[in-house]
Structures are given as C-alpha cells and as structure tokens.
Design an enzyme around this catalytic site. Structure first.
Site, PDB file in Angstrom:
ATOM      1  N   GLU A 107       9.399   0.752  11.070  1.00  0.00           N
ATOM      2  CA  GLU A 107      10.459   1.752  10.909  1.00  0.00           C
ATOM      3  C   GLU A 107       9.779   3.105  11.046  1.00  0.00           C
ATOM      4  O   GLU A 107       9.023   3.507  10.154  1.00  0.00           O
ATOM      5  CB  GLU A 107      11.128   1.547   9.546  1.00  0.00           C
ATOM      6  CG  GLU A 107      12.513   2.130   9.486  1.00  0.00           C
ATOM      7  CD  GLU A 107      12.489   3.499   8.888  1.00  0.00           C
ATOM      8  OE1 GLU A 107      12.388   4.468   9.678  1.00  0.00           O
ATOM      9  OE2 GLU A 107      12.559   3.609   7.669  1.00  0.00           O
ATOM     10  N   LYS A 116       0.843  -1.202   0.000  1.00  0.00           N
ATOM     11  CA  LYS A 116       0.000   0.000   0.000  1.00  0.00           C
ATOM     12  C   LYS A 116       0.875   1.247   0.000  1.00  0.00           C
ATOM     13  O   LYS A 116       1.478   1.608   1.007  1.00  0.00           O
ATOM     14  CB  LYS A 116      -0.947   0.064   1.191  1.00  0.00           C
ATOM     15  CG  LYS A 116      -2.001   1.145   0.914  1.00  0.00           C
ATOM     16  CD  LYS A 116      -2.674   1.723   2.117  1.00  0.00           C
ATOM     17  CE  LYS A 116      -1.967   2.872   2.765  1.00  0.00           C
ATOM     18  NZ  LYS A 116      -1.876   4.099   1.942  1.00  0.00           N
ATOM     19  N   THR A 122       5.334   7.229  14.210  1.00  0.00           N
ATOM     20  CA  THR A 122       5.303   6.405  15.422  1.00  0.00           C
ATOM     21  C   THR A 122       3.857   6.193  15.876  1.00  0.00           C
ATOM     22  O   THR A 122       3.478   5.097  16.309  1.00  0.00           O
ATOM     23  CB  THR A 122       6.154   7.071  16.525  1.00  0.00           C
ATOM     24  OG1 THR A 122       7.516   7.047  16.068  1.00  0.00           O
ATOM     25  CG2 THR A 122       6.065   6.352  17.847  1.00  0.00           C
ATOM     26  N   GLU A 141       9.222  15.236  16.151  1.00  0.00           N
ATOM     27  CA  GLU A 141       9.686  15.123  14.763  1.00  0.00           C
ATOM     28  C   GLU A 141       8.972  16.183  13.930  1.00  0.00           C
ATOM     29  O   GLU A 141       7.749  16.170  13.829  1.00  0.00           O
ATOM     30  CB  GLU A 141       9.382  13.724  14.221  1.00  0.00           C
ATOM     31  CG  GLU A 141       9.897  13.519  12.824  1.00  0.00           C
ATOM     32  CD  GLU A 141       9.757  12.078  12.349  1.00  0.00           C
ATOM     33  OE1 GLU A 141       8.659  11.515  12.433  1.00  0.00           O
ATOM     34  OE2 GLU A 141      10.775  11.521  11.876  1.00  0.00           O
ATOM     35  N   CYS A 189      13.284  10.300   7.773  1.00  0.00           N
ATOM     36  CA  CYS A 189      13.106   9.772   9.126  1.00  0.00           C
ATOM     37  C   CYS A 189      14.401   9.876   9.925  1.00  0.00           C
ATOM     38  O   CYS A 189      14.369  10.068  11.129  1.00  0.00           O
ATOM     39  CB  CYS A 189      12.603   8.342   9.085  1.00  0.00           C
ATOM     40  SG  CYS A 189      13.512   7.318   7.945  1.00  0.00           S
TER      41      CYS A 189
HETATM   42  P1  NAI Z   1       1.473   8.135   8.455  1.00  0.00           P
HETATM   43  O1  NAI Z   1       2.204   7.293   9.399  1.00  0.00           O
HETATM   44  O2  NAI Z   1       0.046   8.470   8.750  1.00  0.00           O
HETATM   45  O3  NAI Z   1       1.486   7.449   6.985  1.00  0.00           O
HETATM   46  C1  NAI Z   1       2.386   6.470   6.539  1.00  0.00           C
HETATM   47  C2  NAI Z   1       1.626   5.350   5.828  1.00  0.00           C
HETATM   48  O4  NAI Z   1       0.740   4.729   6.753  1.00  0.00           O
HETATM   49  C3  NAI Z   1       0.745   5.802   4.677  1.00  0.00           C
HETATM   50  O5  NAI Z   1       0.757   4.819   3.664  1.00  0.00           O
HETATM   51  C4  NAI Z   1      -0.633   5.883   5.304  1.00  0.00           C
HETATM   52  O6  NAI Z   1      -1.688   5.741   4.380  1.00  0.00           O
HETATM   53  C5  NAI Z   1      -0.596   4.704   6.250  1.00  0.00           C
HETATM   54  N1  NAI Z   1      -1.528   4.786   7.375  1.00  0.00           N
HETATM   55  C6  NAI Z   1      -1.995   5.888   8.014  1.00  0.00           C
HETATM   56  N2  NAI Z   1      -2.865   5.550   8.997  1.00  0.00           N
HETATM   57  C7  NAI Z   1      -2.943   4.198   8.977  1.00  0.00           C
HETATM   58  C8  NAI Z   1      -3.674   3.244   9.757  1.00  0.00           C
HETATM   59  N3  NAI Z   1      -4.488   3.626  10.736  1.00  0.00           N
HETATM   60  N4  NAI Z   1      -3.492   1.931   9.472  1.00  0.00           N
HETATM   61  C9  NAI Z   1      -2.662   1.529   8.499  1.00  0.00           C
HETATM   62  N5  NAI Z   1      -1.966   2.380   7.732  1.00  0.00           N
HETATM   63  C10 NAI Z   1      -2.090   3.697   7.965  1.00  0.00           C
HETATM   64  O7  NAI Z   1       2.281   9.470   8.238  1.00  0.00           O
HETATM   65  P2  NAI Z   1       1.751  10.895   7.697  1.00  0.00           P
HETATM   66  O8  NAI Z   1       0.430  11.199   8.309  1.00  0.00           O
HETATM   67  O9  NAI Z   1       1.836  10.891   6.233  1.00  0.00           O
HETATM   68  O10 NAI Z   1       2.847  11.879   8.290  1.00  0.00           O
HETATM   69  C11 NAI Z   1       2.769  12.336   9.642  1.00  0.00           C
HETATM   70  C12 NAI Z   1       4.117  12.385  10.279  1.00  0.00           C
HETATM   71  O11 NAI Z   1       4.655  11.072  10.364  1.00  0.00           O
HETATM   72  C13 NAI Z   1       5.178  13.161   9.538  1.00  0.00           C
HETATM   73  O12 NAI Z   1       5.113  14.529   9.807  1.00  0.00           O
HETATM   74  C14 NAI Z   1       6.433  12.540  10.060  1.00  0.00           C
HETATM   75  O13 NAI Z   1       6.755  13.102  11.310  1.00  0.00           O
HETATM   76  C15 NAI Z   1       6.061  11.091  10.263  1.00  0.00           C
HETATM   77  N6  NAI Z   1       6.492  10.250   9.130  1.00  0.00           N
HETATM   78  C16 NAI Z   1       7.611   9.476   9.285  1.00  0.00           C
HETATM   79  C17 NAI Z   1       8.081   8.729   8.227  1.00  0.00           C
HETATM   80  C18 NAI Z   1       9.287   7.873   8.348  1.00  0.00           C
HETATM   81  O14 NAI Z   1       9.944   7.624   7.347  1.00  0.00           O
HETATM   82  N7  NAI Z   1       9.610   7.364   9.505  1.00  0.00           N
HETATM   83  C19 NAI Z   1       7.434   8.766   6.905  1.00  0.00           C
HETATM   84  C20 NAI Z   1       6.224   9.560   6.869  1.00  0.00           C
HETATM   85  C21 NAI Z   1       5.802  10.274   7.953  1.00  0.00           C
END
Ligand code: NAI
Ligand code: MG
Length: 502
Positions: free
Chosen positions: A274, A199, A254, A406, A308
């Site tokens: 991760e 996904k 997280t 973050e 990240c």
């Molecule tokens: P997110 O964690 O919501 O999204 C990442 C992935 O998870 C996307 O594919 C999203 O559709 C999916 N997702 C979201 N909610 C879900 C759920 N309940 N169940 C299963 N999958 C789900 O991150 P978002 O909202 O795009 O960004 C928010 C913050 O997260 C950023 O500002 C950053 O601080 C952090 N982040 C960290 C990343 C990393 O590489 N460690 C990458 C992206 C965001």
C-alpha cells in the site's frame, strides 16, 4: 549511548498518568518470544516529540539478529499451532479482548500517539484510536466466517477447499497513522490464524509497543505477535529478505515498496503493498460548493496532509476556479495550527525534520515553477517544532512537480479543468492510483466519473472516508492487494484443494 530523556519536558502538556508512566519506564524494548528484550546489539535510538523536538524515549534498535530470533520463534509458534489451529470462536474472543483493551486505554494511547507523531489530539481521540479498536473488533467477527468450498464432482469423488493461514507474516508500517496501521496489519492476519512480526516506523514506535503490552495482557500464546522496532535498512530489510517469512505486508513509500518486492523474490514471499498517492479531488460547478470546500479542506489538511490518500490535486472547473480557491484558502487560513495536545488545535507539526525539509523543498519548487501560494507557502512561525503553514497553490499545471510527486504535507495544488473529459484525463494523468473524489449533484456524472477514474477508492460528495468494512488499496504505482473488508482475508490465507476418492 544517548542521555536519558527528560520526559517532563518532552511530554509537557500531557495529562494521562499512564502515558507518562509508560514514557518514564525506561528504554523501550523489543517484543520477542513473549518477553521484552533489548536489541542484541544493545543499540537504541531516540523517538522525538515533533512539536518541541525533544526526546520522548529511547527505543531498542533491532536488526537482522533480532529478526532472525523472532522468525525462529514465529515459525515454532505457527507449526505448534496454538494459534493457527485454535478454534475460531476462541480466536474471536482474543481479538475482541484486544479491541476492548484498546478502548479501555484510549485516552492514554491518544496522548502517546499525539506526542510521538504530532497529530492533533482530537484526531487521535476521534479517529486513530477508535479506528484501531474497531478494526480488531471487525476482524474478530471474521475468524468464524472463513469458509472453504465444496466442489461439484463426479459421484466417485468428494472434493473441497480449505482456506488456510499463510504462516509467518512480516508487517512493515509507516508513521502517519501508527496504531491504526498496526491494527490494519495485525487484526486480519490473526483472524486468519497467522503469526506476525511487526516493524513500526522508527519515527513513531510508541503506540505499537504499548499495543504489544496490551496483546500480552490479552493472553495470546507466546510469539503469535512479536514487535521489532528499528530502521528500514536493518530491521525492515531483514524482514523483507528473510527466507523463512512467508508473507510481507508493507505500507509506505513507492520507492521502498519496490525494494520490498525485489527482496521478497528470494523465497517468493506473498507480498501486499500500500504505497503513495497523488489523488485527484474533482469539483464540478453543480456540486454543493460549501460541502465541497469543506471536504477538500479535510482531504488535504487532515493529519497535516500526511495521508497516502490525501486529495493533493484539487481539480476545479475553470468557471468557478477563482471563487472556489478563494474559499478554500480562507478556510485553510482559519485552521488553528499549534500545540497538538490542545483540543482546539486542527493542525500539529509534521512528523520529523526529514519530512519538514522535504515539504519545504516542494513549497520552493512550486514557487520556482510559477505556482502562486495563495495562502501559506512557508514553515510555521512557531519557535520550535516541525510546523508548516496550510498551503493552497493556485495557477498549478498538472505537469508541475508539485502536481506529480507525493508531497505528504499540508499542500493543495489547485488545477483548473474545462469539462468532464478533461477532468478525468488530467485526474488519471499520474503514476499513482490510490484514491479520487468527485463532487457533483448529477448522479449520472458522479458514477460515470467514478468508473472512469483509475483509483482503488473513489469518494462521491465526500472525502477520506475509510471504514474497516470496505476495501482499501491502490491501482498503478500505489501498490497491489486490498486491505480491510473481506479482501484482507485474501491477503492472509491460501487455498488448499482436497480430492477424496469415494
Ligand atoms: P518509508 O517508505 O521509507 O518508510 C515506511 C516504513 O518502511 C518504515 O517502517 C521504514 O522503517 C520502512 N523501511 C524503509 N526502508 C526500508 C527498506 N529498505 N526495507 C524495509 N523497510 C524499510 O517512508 P519515509 O521515508 O518515512 O517517508 C518518505 C515518503 O514516503 C513520504 O514523504 C511519503 O511521500 C511516503 N510515505 C507514504 C506512506 C503511505 O501511507 N503510503 C506512509 C509514509 C511515507
Ligand atoms: Mg525512508
């Protein structure tokens, strides 16, 4: 139903004919059972070009019903064994073929990545796309090197282990390195004989979908790779909860990582996470200061800081704090911010309005807490697009919000320290533990500090180096499990012990 997007306008400046052709070829579909199909609900969502806020493409909004169908196909494909019991040399050839196809379409994929994500075309061309191809090539080699063990045993017994694939893997990835994250997930899973349902992030689905086309072209058996675009709640949560998915691998926040872990409890899925970071980048006065300044600049401004493992807390020894933050700020000010398709651009826009609002919120919070935005501190002055100026905050305390949370944007928080102990103490004073760096010419200090830092990756006299041969993952709330290198094989295999009475 949204209006048909004007690709000419949204993708203006793009030159690659195949990239434009891909965008113009109608709404993007889900890859289920070897075919491109609309979501069962018929719903679509828009993916935007963050540099001009226009719609690049409509994309199928998959949800539970689509995930259920993909899981039925995946289970059938796995149990039939066309992939899982295929000879390892043959699996190697398929993975090499995918790597070659990525290389052959590199220019097209780079433009699509930059259009969808906003990252500079030079980063897409030099890092993201070649990095994805190398990851497939690296894991192609592993397919023939997954060994079990022969155990010492009594003469009347023969016992050995088999290292077997886990089965159906759900893989949920973020938007910051869309194709690279897809490759980190898909390549090791396939090398080990699993089948996957990927996904992509809703902000950046395009290159994963193009990769899906290339995987079909490579001729993998049906349903070995399926791709479901959609939102977190819906497509993502259905994967995390599904009782017939054996493993879930997640990269993202997280906050969502914790939801995934809870959802996985239903059938006790294998989980690897991760997650976020707030990585300390520590500069000692005996460092090569010029190299440290440049490395610190890359560490926080590359990919607009949406990384990240970004070096978002820059710890500088107090005797050199003013001088160092001056040079870092000058360097930040010199970065060309603008149209990400221009090869001279160093920083494009952030990925979305949501991230733009988030980062601007942190800039406000930093000022309110008394930090000083030595450069930047505001949105970009572009007319359109989600731009933020490269920002260096000085006068930051490790207790401030901008040092604890973050930000995921081009915002460095520079914090002074007294001595080695203080640097390590403050560096470790965080809930995260993804990465860290230390800059010094003193080899003993470098390794002592590297040992003392609680982080999954430590860089010495460099920042941000990531290579498929080396492990990547977090301590503490940055997650668990190690991707890349031989470590990914642990995530995608399980061990079977076999006893034979002779
Ligand atoms: P997110 O964690 O919501 O999204 C990442 C992935 O998870 C996307 O594919 C999203 O559709 C999916 N997702 C979201 N909610 C879900 C759920 N309940 N169940 C299963 N999958 C789900 O991150 P978002 O909202 O795009 O960004 C928010 C913050 O997260 C950023 O500002 C950053 O601080 C952090 N982040 C960290 C990343 C990393 O590489 N460690 C990458 C992206 C965001
Ligand atoms: Mg989210």
């Amino acid at each position: 139903m949204a209006a048909t997007p004007s690709v000419e306008s949204a993708a203006r400046g793009a030159k690659n004919p195949s990239a434009l052709q891909f965008l113009k070829s109608g709404p993007k579909k889900l890859l289920i059972g070897g075919k491109w199909v609309p979501a069962k609900s018929g719903k679509t969502f828009e993916t935007l070009n963050p540099a001009n806020e226009e719609v690049l493409a409509l994309v199928a909004e998959g949800d539970k019903a689509d995930v259920d169908e993909a899981v039925r196909n995946a289970r059938k494909a796995f149990e039939e064994g066309k992939w899982s019991t295929m000879g390892p040399h043959q699996r190697t050839r398929f993975l090499l073929k995918i790597a070659d196809l990525i290389d052959q379409h590199a220019d097209e994929l780079a433009e699509l990545e930059t259009l969808d994500n906003g990252k500079s075309i030079s980063e897409s061309r030099n890092m993201d796309i070649p990095g994805a191809a190398e990851t497939f090539r690296y894991y192609a080699g592993w397919a023939t090197k997954i060994y079990g063990e022969t155990n010492p045993s009594d003469p009347g017994m023969f016992s050995y282990t088999l290292r077997e694939p886990i089965g159906v893997c759900g893989q949920i990835i973020p938007w910051n390195f869309p194709l690279m994250m897809a490759s980190w997930k898909i390549a090791p899973a396939l090398a080990c004989g699993n089948v996957v349902i990927l996904k992509p992030a809703e902000q950046t689905p395009l290159t994963a979908l193009r990769l899906g086309e290339l995987i079909l072209e490579a001729g993998l058996p049906e349903s070995v790779v399926q791709i479901i675009t959609g939102f977190g709640p819906g497509a993502g949560s259905s994967i995390a909860e599904h009782p017939d998915i054996d493993k879930v691998a997640f990269t993202g926040s997280t906050e969502v990582g914790k939801l995934i872990l809870k959802a996985s409890a239903g059938n006790l899925k294998h989980v690897s996470l991760e997650l976020g970071g707030k990585s300390p980048n520590i500069i000692f006065p005996d460092a090569d200061v010029q190299a440290a300044t440049f490395g610190s600049m890359l560490g926080i401004f590359m990919n607009q800081g949406q990384v990240c493992c970004a070096g978002s807390r820059v710890f500088v020894q107090e005797s050199m704090y003013d001088q160092f933050t001056d040079s870092l700020s000058k360097m930040a000010q010199g970065l060309t911010v603008g149209n990400p398709l221009d090869p001279n651009t160093r920083m494009g826009p952030l990925v979305s309005k949501e991230q733009h609002d988030r980062v601007l919120g942190y800039l406000k919070a930093g000022k309110e807490e008394g930090a000083n935005a030595k450069v930047g501190g505001a949105a970009g002055n572009q007319e359109r697009g989600y731009f933020v100026q490269p920002t260096v905050f000085t006068g930051v305390k490790n207790s401030m919000k901008i040092a604890r949370e973050e930000i995921f944007g081009p915002v460095a928080s520079a914090i002074p320290f007294k001595d080695e102990n203080d640097a390590v103490f403050q560096g470790n004073d965080t809930t995260y533990g993804l990465a860290a760096a230390v800059w010094t010419r003193d080899i003993s200090r470098a390794h002592k500090v590297a040992r003392a830092l609680k982080a999954g990756t430590v860089w010495i006299n460099t920042y941000g180096m990531v290579d498929p041969v080396a492990s990547f993952g977090g301590y503490k709330q940055s997650g668990f499990g190690r991707e890349l290198g031989k470590h990914s094989l642990e995530l995608y295999t399980q061990i079977k012990q076999v006893y034979t009475k002779l």
